[in-house]
Design an enzyme around this catalytic site. Sequence first.
Site, PDB file in Angstrom:
ATOM      1  N   GLU A   1      19.452  29.497  34.933  1.00 12.31           N
ATOM      2  CA  GLU A   1      20.260  28.395  35.472  1.00 12.31           C
ATOM      3  C   GLU A   1      19.350  27.307  36.043  1.00 12.31           C
ATOM      4  OE1 GLU A   1      24.016  31.293  36.716  1.00 12.31           O
ATOM      5  OE2 GLU A   1      22.647  30.549  38.256  1.00 12.31           O
TER       6      GLU A   1
ATOM      7  N   HIS B   1      28.047  27.748  37.898  1.00 14.75           N
ATOM      8  CA  HIS B   1      27.779  28.600  39.068  1.00 14.75           C
ATOM      9  C   HIS B   1      28.403  28.001  40.340  1.00 14.75           C
ATOM     10  CE1 HIS B   1      24.811  31.861  40.587  1.00 14.75           C
ATOM     11  NE2 HIS B   1      25.853  31.774  41.405  1.00 14.75           N
TER      12      HIS B   1
END
Length: 256
Positions: A202, A221
């Site tokens: 990420e 997220h």
Amino acid sequence: SLPKLKYIGILATGTNVVNLAAARERGIDVTNIPAYSAPSVSQTVFALLLSLANQVTVHDKAVHEGEWENCEDFCFTKAPLMELSGKTLGIVGYGMIGGMAAEIGRAFGMKVIATARTPKNIEGVEFVETDELFSRSDVISLHCPLTEQTKGIVNAGRIALMKKSAFIINTGRGGLVDEKTLADALNSGRIAGAGLDVLSTEPPAPDNPLLKAKNCVITPHIAWATRESRARLIATAAANLDAFAKGEPVNVVNRG
């Protein structure tokens, strides 16, 4: 490399970002923020699930592109729709977030089965082995921590056990999923869809296969990131530091 370091406060629940054993060896207390995001994350589980079950994004896009105004009938569908009532929700990891997700699932009329390191006696929840959960569930929601034992818990073998109509929801950690295998399963129609708030890296690399996989809803997220959740996080982080400064540390994750 910081010889005076005595305290690490993780601003999250997950602890896989810190080498806990090394910190323990050096006498460094590591604390986390337990439970702060449970209401927000469990809400996101069903935001992702309902997006898949009702294909909200697909139909919204079609309406805004003029398909409804040009339709000969009063309604139209672009993809199959699923009713959650009567379906089986499989919870992998029955902590606070998993428990809240189970409660929401039961409110929708879903049957709930679960796996946990220690099976519990909870009314309305049947605890089963992991492979059985994958084979029986219409929806699988991941809520276990990322460890050596759980890494890649969604893999080719487990996906082969799943119903073709099943969905996977992951608001835990990206590493719980073998991403290429999941993408292949989605693209081939081996399973029906996935809703993901986390990926293995990420931000993701442009070539992450899930970014172009069929019927895969991805959010960046943000399950934890409601204003209310972040307020609880900061309040607990301050309380953790205050307790450590007073010699009475709480929420320490690397002792014992």
